[in-house]
Design a protein around this motif. Sequence first.
Motif, PDB file in Angstrom:
ATOM      1  N   ALA A 236      31.917 -17.022   3.014  1.00 27.53           N
ATOM      2  CA  ALA A 236      31.462 -15.630   3.075  1.00 27.53           C
ATOM      3  C   ALA A 236      30.619 -15.446   4.322  1.00 27.53           C
ATOM      4  N   ASP A 237      30.548 -14.218   4.800  1.00 24.92           N
ATOM      5  CA  ASP A 237      29.660 -13.864   5.901  1.00 24.92           C
ATOM      6  C   ASP A 237      28.752 -12.728   5.438  1.00 24.92           C
ATOM      7  N   PHE A 238      27.501 -12.736   5.940  1.00 21.40           N
ATOM      8  CA  PHE A 238      26.536 -11.697   5.583  1.00 21.40           C
ATOM      9  C   PHE A 238      25.806 -11.246   6.838  1.00 21.40           C
ATOM     10  N   ASN A 239      25.547  -9.951   6.928  1.00 23.45           N
ATOM     11  CA  ASN A 239      24.793  -9.409   8.056  1.00 23.45           C
ATOM     12  C   ASN A 239      23.523  -8.722   7.553  1.00 23.45           C
ATOM     13  N   HIS A 240      22.513  -8.707   8.425  1.00 21.96           N
ATOM     14  CA  HIS A 240      21.260  -7.985   8.170  1.00 21.96           C
ATOM     15  C   HIS A 240      20.574  -8.446   6.878  1.00 21.96           C
ATOM     16  N   LEU A 241      20.519  -9.753   6.682  1.00 21.72           N
ATOM     17  CA  LEU A 241      19.813 -10.294   5.523  1.00 21.72           C
ATOM     18  C   LEU A 241      18.308 -10.303   5.796  1.00 21.72           C
ATOM     19  N   ILE A 242      17.533 -10.054   4.757  1.00 21.28           N
ATOM     20  CA  ILE A 242      16.067 -10.096   4.850  1.00 21.28           C
ATOM     21  C   ILE A 242      15.570 -11.196   3.913  1.00 21.28           C
ATOM     22  N   LEU A 243      14.663 -12.046   4.416  1.00 23.09           N
ATOM     23  CA  LEU A 243      14.159 -13.170   3.628  1.00 23.09           C
ATOM     24  C   LEU A 243      12.763 -12.879   3.080  1.00 23.09           C
ATOM     25  N   GLY A 244      12.531 -13.325   1.853  1.00 24.06           N
ATOM     26  CA  GLY A 244      11.226 -13.141   1.233  1.00 24.06           C
ATOM     27  C   GLY A 244      10.181 -14.112   1.733  1.00 24.06           C
ATOM     28  N   LEU A 245      10.604 -15.209   2.354  1.00 23.84           N
ATOM     29  CA  LEU A 245       9.669 -16.202   2.888  1.00 23.84           C
ATOM     30  C   LEU A 245       9.465 -15.966   4.374  1.00 23.84           C
ATOM     31  N   GLU A 246       8.217 -15.969   4.809  1.00 22.74           N
ATOM     32  CA  GLU A 246       7.895 -15.706   6.216  1.00 22.74           C
ATOM     33  C   GLU A 246       8.114 -16.950   7.073  1.00 22.74           C
ATOM     34  N   GLY A 247       8.262 -16.720   8.385  1.00 24.34           N
ATOM     35  CA  GLY A 247       8.453 -17.814   9.329  1.00 24.34           C
ATOM     36  C   GLY A 247       9.899 -17.866   9.795  1.00 24.34           C
ATOM     37  N   ARG A 268      33.979 -23.664  -8.301  1.00 23.03           N
ATOM     38  CA  ARG A 268      34.224 -23.263  -9.686  1.00 23.03           C
ATOM     39  C   ARG A 268      34.981 -21.944  -9.775  1.00 23.03           C
ATOM     40  N   ASN A 269      35.483 -21.484  -8.626  1.00 22.31           N
ATOM     41  CA  ASN A 269      36.237 -20.225  -8.577  1.00 22.31           C
ATOM     42  C   ASN A 269      35.467 -19.063  -9.190  1.00 22.31           C
ATOM     43  N   GLU A 270      34.172 -19.023  -8.919  1.00 24.30           N
ATOM     44  CA  GLU A 270      33.329 -17.953  -9.451  1.00 24.30           C
ATOM     45  C   GLU A 270      33.056 -16.911  -8.373  1.00 24.30           C
ATOM     46  N   LYS A 271      32.966 -15.673  -8.793  1.00 23.07           N
ATOM     47  CA  LYS A 271      32.805 -14.555  -7.865  1.00 23.07           C
ATOM     48  C   LYS A 271      31.359 -14.446  -7.381  1.00 23.07           C
ATOM     49  N   VAL A 272      31.210 -14.116  -6.100  1.00 22.76           N
ATOM     50  CA  VAL A 272      29.886 -13.914  -5.496  1.00 22.76           C
ATOM     51  C   VAL A 272      29.650 -12.427  -5.298  1.00 22.76           C
ATOM     52  N   ASP A 273      28.505 -11.963  -5.778  1.00 23.53           N
ATOM     53  CA  ASP A 273      28.112 -10.567  -5.634  1.00 23.53           C
ATOM     54  C   ASP A 273      27.236 -10.440  -4.383  1.00 23.53           C
ATOM     55  N   GLN A 274      27.756  -9.789  -3.351  1.00 21.67           N
ATOM     56  CA  GLN A 274      27.050  -9.724  -2.070  1.00 21.67           C
ATOM     57  C   GLN A 274      25.706  -9.015  -2.186  1.00 21.67           C
ATOM     58  N   GLU A 275      25.636  -7.976  -2.968  1.00 20.86           N
ATOM     59  CA  GLU A 275      24.358  -7.268  -3.111  1.00 20.86           C
ATOM     60  C   GLU A 275      23.341  -8.120  -3.864  1.00 20.86           C
ATOM     61  N   ALA A 276      23.812  -8.896  -4.834  1.00 25.51           N
ATOM     62  CA  ALA A 276      22.906  -9.794  -5.556  1.00 25.51           C
ATOM     63  C   ALA A 276      22.359 -10.870  -4.622  1.00 25.51           C
ATOM     64  N   VAL A 277      23.204 -11.361  -3.707  1.00 32.61           N
ATOM     65  CA  VAL A 277      22.768 -12.343  -2.716  1.00 32.61           C
ATOM     66  C   VAL A 277      21.647 -11.758  -1.856  1.00 32.61           C
ATOM     67  N   ARG A 278      21.844 -10.554  -1.374  1.00 29.84           N
ATOM     68  CA  ARG A 278      20.834  -9.892  -0.530  1.00 29.84           C
ATOM     69  C   ARG A 278      19.502  -9.758  -1.267  1.00 29.84           C
ATOM     70  N   ALA A 279      19.588  -9.288  -2.498  1.00 26.62           N
ATOM     71  CA  ALA A 279      18.371  -9.076  -3.286  1.00 26.62           C
ATOM     72  C   ALA A 279      17.670 -10.396  -3.576  1.00 26.62           C
ATOM     73  N   ALA A 280      18.452 -11.439  -3.853  1.00 29.53           N
ATOM     74  CA  ALA A 280      17.875 -12.746  -4.185  1.00 29.53           C
ATOM     75  C   ALA A 280      17.112 -13.336  -3.005  1.00 29.53           C
ATOM     76  N   LEU A 281      17.696 -13.289  -1.819  1.00 30.71           N
ATOM     77  CA  LEU A 281      17.038 -13.848  -0.645  1.00 30.71           C
ATOM     78  C   LEU A 281      15.753 -13.092  -0.316  1.00 30.71           C
ATOM     79  N   GLN A 282      15.783 -11.786  -0.503  1.00 30.07           N
ATOM     80  CA  GLN A 282      14.602 -10.979  -0.200  1.00 30.07           C
ATOM     81  C   GLN A 282      13.507 -11.179  -1.250  1.00 30.07           C
ATOM     82  N   ALA A 283      13.877 -11.533  -2.463  1.00 29.73           N
ATOM     83  CA  ALA A 283      12.900 -11.694  -3.551  1.00 29.73           C
ATOM     84  C   ALA A 283      12.287 -13.088  -3.599  1.00 29.73           C
ATOM     85  N   THR A 284      12.778 -14.017  -2.797  1.00 29.29           N
ATOM     86  CA  THR A 284      12.350 -15.412  -2.890  1.00 29.29           C
ATOM     87  C   THR A 284      10.882 -15.597  -2.505  1.00 29.29           C
ATOM     88  N   LYS A 285      10.142 -16.281  -3.367  1.00 34.58           N
ATOM     89  CA  LYS A 285       8.753 -16.669  -3.102  1.00 34.58           C
ATOM     90  C   LYS A 285       8.604 -18.155  -3.413  1.00 34.58           C
TER      91      LYS A 285
END
Length: 418
Positions: A236-247, A268-285
Amino acid sequence: MIEVEKWLHSRIGLNFRSGLGRMQRAVDLLGNPEQTYPIIHVTGTNGKGSTIAFMRELFASHCKKVGIFTSPHIVSIHDRICINGEPISDEDFIRLADQVKAMEQRLLETHDQLSFFELLTLIALLYFKEQKVDLVLLEVGIGGLLDTTNVVTGKIAVITSIGLDHQETLGDSLAAIAEQKSGIFKPGNSAVIANLAPEAQLVCQRTANDLGVTLYQANKDFSFRNGNFSSSSSLADFNHLILGLEGAYQEGNAALALQAFLLFMAQRNEKVDQEAVRAALQATKWAGRLEAVTDHIYLDGAHNLPALERLVEFVQEKIQQGYQPQILFGALKRKDYSGMLTYLTEHLPDADLYVTSFDYQGSLEKQDLSGYRIVSSYQEFIDTFEASAGEKDLLFVTGSLYFISEVRACLMKQKSFD
């Protein structure tokens, strides 16, 4: 719980580099709980915790029940054993510790006592089995090849970085350390590694070839730059991701986490939700890793020189933005604290540097610190700073993770009474 903690602490200092025979026998006696769920096994000189934090959020955002085993703890020993960020309860901890105690009586017929870290690892492995987790993110203690955790078979191995630390145990060259860390690669499975120094990368490549491991290398098979992630393996490719961790360096940790996550889901042939990925990376602490605990205070467990270099880069960015930083440093005598203090002095000449002790056996004392401004009470120093801090004033509290844990506990206690 007090009795269990006394029992665990009585095992601190036992020889943990005596091979994996004792630990292998222990998991066998417990019915091999580590074989009941897939594991992503994570090692590295620095970046393990942040990479696991990103993965935790990524998997949780896809409705996975994720077991996480990390060390050391920042707040409580329970924090080492979590499910989706929720620490193990006192009741479960005590009950499972009793199971491990009972098992150890049989183990002592053929082997020595278990160490503190071995006991904690076994409690975690049992807990994750009981809780029927979907997967486990398992952090190595030290190294990899001979580490307590290496009785497991990781479906995916991750190496976050390789630098000079724990040389007395792992070797005094990057190649030697890479031999230890690539020891978590398992035949026929996959490995995801950071952009390593050439000599370390060669060792990882050779280990992968020898074991038939599919190797994914940062900046070759996948990359994360300026918020954009791409993978040549067509995951997969993603653009304009924002990370919750600084640096800025957190892009490297996020790249590893995202590649390992996408690989796991694809296997495991499981589907990836792109919006969930974005939200997860931004919410990381992640507690104690460039953590802004107030508007003016950052906590960062930069406990070795490679980690300190990354912190300094971040502080330099803040200086360029017009901020006025101060550094409060506390470390253990067994670390290269002299080299770390010299690095801070040379690379942050305009930042006021203070050194302090803390309530942990082996922490720096006054006689170790000639030539530096010494703070006798870090708590009073922080209180004074916070009371007088201007808009552009920043305080970076750094050094040992044990120091960070102690400071964080004090600050959180103060907040609860405010």
